[in-house]
Design a protein around this motif. Structure first.
Motif, PDB file in Angstrom:
ATOM      1  N   GLY A   3       0.795  -1.208   0.028  1.00  0.00           N
ATOM      2  CA  GLY A   3      -0.165   0.078  -0.008  1.00  0.00           C
ATOM      3  C   GLY A   3       0.797   1.283  -0.057  1.00  0.00           C
ATOM      4  N   GLY A   4       0.394   2.401  -0.533  1.00  0.00           N
ATOM      5  CA  GLY A   4       0.812   3.618  -0.582  1.00  0.00           C
ATOM      6  C   GLY A   4       0.720   4.405   0.602  1.00  0.00           C
ATOM      7  N   LEU A   5       0.171   3.523   1.637  1.00  0.00           N
ATOM      8  CA  LEU A   5      -0.221   4.294   2.981  1.00  0.00           C
ATOM      9  C   LEU A   5       0.892   4.370   3.976  1.00  0.00           C
ATOM     10  N   GLY A   6       0.452   5.114   5.056  1.00  0.00           N
ATOM     11  CA  GLY A   6       1.298   5.458   6.035  1.00  0.00           C
ATOM     12  C   GLY A   6       1.665   4.193   6.850  1.00  0.00           C
ATOM     13  N   MET A   7       2.422   4.206   8.253  1.00  0.00           N
ATOM     14  CA  MET A   7       3.181   3.420   9.035  1.00  0.00           C
ATOM     15  C   MET A   7       4.265   2.836   8.315  1.00  0.00           C
ATOM     16  N   LYS A   8       5.141   3.754   7.705  1.00  0.00           N
ATOM     17  CA  LYS A   8       6.345   3.183   6.767  1.00  0.00           C
ATOM     18  C   LYS A   8       7.572   3.234   7.705  1.00  0.00           C
ATOM     19  N   THR A   9       7.573   3.732   9.042  1.00  0.00           N
ATOM     20  CA  THR A   9       8.743   3.608   9.703  1.00  0.00           C
ATOM     21  C   THR A   9       8.189   3.008  11.194  1.00  0.00           C
ATOM     22  N   ILE A  10       9.074   2.115  11.385  1.00  0.00           N
ATOM     23  CA  ILE A  10       8.708   1.228  12.952  1.00  0.00           C
ATOM     24  C   ILE A  10       9.847   1.320  13.724  1.00  0.00           C
ATOM     25  N   THR A  30       2.764  -2.733   5.365  1.00  0.00           N
ATOM     26  CA  THR A  30       2.904  -1.527   4.886  1.00  0.00           C
ATOM     27  C   THR A  30       4.045  -1.177   4.126  1.00  0.00           C
ATOM     28  N   GLY A  31       5.037  -2.286   4.148  1.00  0.00           N
ATOM     29  CA  GLY A  31       6.318  -1.988   3.386  1.00  0.00           C
ATOM     30  C   GLY A  31       7.026  -0.811   4.135  1.00  0.00           C
ATOM     31  N   ALA A  32       7.406  -1.232   5.290  1.00  0.00           N
ATOM     32  CA  ALA A  32       8.024  -0.371   6.203  1.00  0.00           C
ATOM     33  C   ALA A  32       9.599  -0.591   6.608  1.00  0.00           C
ATOM     34  N   TYR A  33      10.237   0.559   6.822  1.00  0.00           N
ATOM     35  CA  TYR A  33      11.488   0.282   7.422  1.00  0.00           C
ATOM     36  C   TYR A  33      11.277   0.118   9.014  1.00  0.00           C
ATOM     37  N   ILE A  34      12.070  -0.714   9.698  1.00  0.00           N
ATOM     38  CA  ILE A  34      12.372  -1.127  10.911  1.00  0.00           C
ATOM     39  C   ILE A  34      13.663  -0.851  11.583  1.00  0.00           C
ATOM     40  N   MET A  71      15.775 -10.414  11.819  1.00  0.00           N
ATOM     41  CA  MET A  71      15.243  -9.875  10.289  1.00  0.00           C
ATOM     42  C   MET A  71      15.675 -10.484   9.102  1.00  0.00           C
ATOM     43  N   GLN A  72      17.101 -10.999   9.379  1.00  0.00           N
ATOM     44  CA  GLN A  72      17.549 -11.520   8.120  1.00  0.00           C
ATOM     45  C   GLN A  72      16.626 -13.162   7.969  1.00  0.00           C
ATOM     46  N   ALA A  73      16.488 -13.732   8.977  1.00  0.00           N
ATOM     47  CA  ALA A  73      15.902 -14.933   9.372  1.00  0.00           C
ATOM     48  C   ALA A  73      14.363 -14.907   8.531  1.00  0.00           C
ATOM     49  N   HIS A  74      14.026 -13.673   8.527  1.00  0.00           N
ATOM     50  CA  HIS A  74      12.716 -13.264   8.051  1.00  0.00           C
ATOM     51  C   HIS A  74      12.759 -12.677   6.686  1.00  0.00           C
ATOM     52  N   ASP A  75      13.970 -12.654   5.987  1.00  0.00           N
ATOM     53  CA  ASP A  75      13.900 -12.204   4.593  1.00  0.00           C
ATOM     54  C   ASP A  75      13.825 -10.611   4.429  1.00  0.00           C
ATOM     55  N   ILE A  76      14.184  -9.810   5.682  1.00  0.00           N
ATOM     56  CA  ILE A  76      14.166  -8.530   5.654  1.00  0.00           C
ATOM     57  C   ILE A  76      15.434  -8.072   5.489  1.00  0.00           C
ATOM     58  N   PRO A  77      15.650  -7.417   4.418  1.00  0.00           N
ATOM     59  CA  PRO A  77      17.108  -6.977   4.063  1.00  0.00           C
ATOM     60  C   PRO A  77      17.531  -5.677   4.949  1.00  0.00           C
ATOM     61  N   PRO A  78      18.963  -5.600   5.311  1.00  0.00           N
ATOM     62  CA  PRO A  78      19.272  -3.998   5.663  1.00  0.00           C
ATOM     63  C   PRO A  78      18.819  -3.038   4.896  1.00  0.00           C
ATOM     64  N   SER A  79      18.451  -1.839   5.405  1.00  0.00           N
ATOM     65  CA  SER A  79      18.284  -0.799   4.463  1.00  0.00           C
ATOM     66  C   SER A  79      19.385  -0.217   3.777  1.00  0.00           C
ATOM     67  N   GLY A  80      18.927   0.416   2.721  1.00  0.00           N
ATOM     68  CA  GLY A  80      20.252   1.090   1.738  1.00  0.00           C
ATOM     69  C   GLY A  80      20.961  -0.266   0.855  1.00  0.00           C
ATOM     70  N   ASP A 126      19.435  -2.126  -1.330  1.00  0.00           N
ATOM     71  CA  ASP A 126      18.736  -1.993  -2.249  1.00  0.00           C
ATOM     72  C   ASP A 126      17.490  -1.197  -1.790  1.00  0.00           C
ATOM     73  N   ASP A 127      16.317  -0.893  -3.025  1.00  0.00           N
ATOM     74  CA  ASP A 127      15.156  -0.319  -2.509  1.00  0.00           C
ATOM     75  C   ASP A 127      13.825  -1.122  -2.201  1.00  0.00           C
ATOM     76  N   ARG A 128      14.544  -2.263  -1.638  1.00  0.00           N
ATOM     77  CA  ARG A 128      13.367  -3.192  -1.236  1.00  0.00           C
ATOM     78  C   ARG A 128      12.878  -2.735   0.180  1.00  0.00           C
ATOM     79  N   ARG A 129      11.284  -3.071   0.062  1.00  0.00           N
ATOM     80  CA  ARG A 129      10.810  -2.630   1.570  1.00  0.00           C
ATOM     81  C   ARG A 129      10.004  -3.966   1.858  1.00  0.00           C
ATOM     82  N   PRO A 130       9.770  -4.423   2.941  1.00  0.00           N
ATOM     83  CA  PRO A 130      10.301  -3.728   4.293  1.00  0.00           C
ATOM     84  C   PRO A 130      11.871  -3.960   4.227  1.00  0.00           C
ATOM     85  N   CYS A 131      12.569  -3.139   5.096  1.00  0.00           N
ATOM     86  CA  CYS A 131      13.981  -3.154   5.480  1.00  0.00           C
ATOM     87  C   CYS A 131      14.269  -2.765   6.890  1.00  0.00           C
TER      88      CYS A 131
END
Length: 284
Positions: A2-9, A33-37, A82-91, A93-98
């Motif tokens: 979604g292009g909606l809020g809750m993008k930073t956790i 939400t496609g957020a940065y954690i 995070m890595q065990a849940h396939d969430i990459p470090p931010s930066g 690539d442009d993948r979200r979540p990160c």
């Protein structure tokens, strides 16, 4: 996504048993939400004279080294999860979540309240019978100082989040604010119900019908649910209703009994903070 809020956790990390559920809940929300954690080590500042008593025989250097080890372990726990849940470090690539890690967090439980102002939401495990005074103060700092909502994770994380959402409408300013913060999640949900507890704790304010109309104008086709309080506490009735509806998120204003000493939570708020088996988005 979604292009909606809750993008930073924001996720304060501690070496406690409930940490796993808090991380799982944060990951579920970030995927939704496609957020940065962002994780950071939650530690409390201890005055030097207390350290001297605690360490009894340890030098200050040894004590500092022990604390550094603990922070390194918190970071390892967070990043490995995070890595065990396939969430990459931010930066990377442009993948979200990160995810990212804030290494330079000061030793100060109040930091969560100030740093939380730069995030859409803070995720913390809810209170339970074993919760420390620190845990309670961390939730209070996030709720009262960040100006943002807090997502309380239950002891066992749900399978999904924000697909079936309940709003407990009690007429209050706090609940109105919680609803506003939750709007991005309400718009993502497949099902939204607005609960009225007949005979429960309420304050003078608009009826649930007004809230249903407001949600409908925002493109959310919410349904009313009305239940009688019976011989239960309001908080218990709310959680029973959420369970009966199969909800995976509850929106609840953090109602305080005393406006001056904000840390005295109202009865329904306290009950839900200590007994919820589903994630609860709270705001003050």
């Amino acid at each position: 996504m979604g292009g909606l809020g809750m993008k930073t956790i924001l996720v304060p990390t501690q070496l406690v048993a409930t940490m796993k559920s808090a991380l799982e809940t944060a990951v579920l929300l970030a995927r939704r939400t496609g957020a940065y954690i962002e994780g950071f080590p939650l530690r409390i500042a201890i005055p030097p004279y207390v350290v001297a008593e605690l360490t009894a025989g340890l030098t200050m250097d040894a004590y500092d080294a022990q604390r550094d080890d603990e922070v390194a372990e918190l970071r390892r726990t967070f990043e490995t999860f995070m890595q065990a849940h396939d969430i990459p470090p931010s930066g990377s690539d442009d993948r979200r979540p990160c995810f990212g890690w804030l290494a330079a967090a000061p030793d100060d439980e109040g930091f969560i309240g100030s740093h939380g102002r730069a995030f859409d939401i803070t995720v913390i495990a809810r209170l339970d019978t074993d919760s420390t005074g620190l845990h309670r103060r961390v939730i209070e700092s996030a709720l009262f100082e960040s100006g943002r909502p807090v997502l309380l994770a239950p002891p066992a994380a749900p399978k999904q989040i924000a697909s079936n959402v309940m709003v407990h409408w009690n007429g209050s300013t706090e609940q109105s604010r919680a609803n506003a913060f939750a709007m991005p999640l309400l718009q993502l949900a497949e099902r939204v119900t607005v609960l009225t507890v007949i005979g429960g704790q309420e304050v003078p304010g608009p009826s649930a019908d007004h809230i249903l109309r407001q949600l409908q104008h925002n493109g959310i086709s919410a349904k009313p649910v009305r239940i009688k309080l019976g011989d239960r506490e309001t908080g218990e009735a709310v959680l029973d209703a959420a369970r009966a509806e199969g909800c995976d998120l509850l929106i609840k204003g953090a109602f305080t009994r005393n406006r001056l000493r904000q840390m005295i939570f109202g009865g329904a708020t306290s009950y839900i903070m200590e007994h919820a088996e589903l994630p609860v988005l709270m705001a003050h």
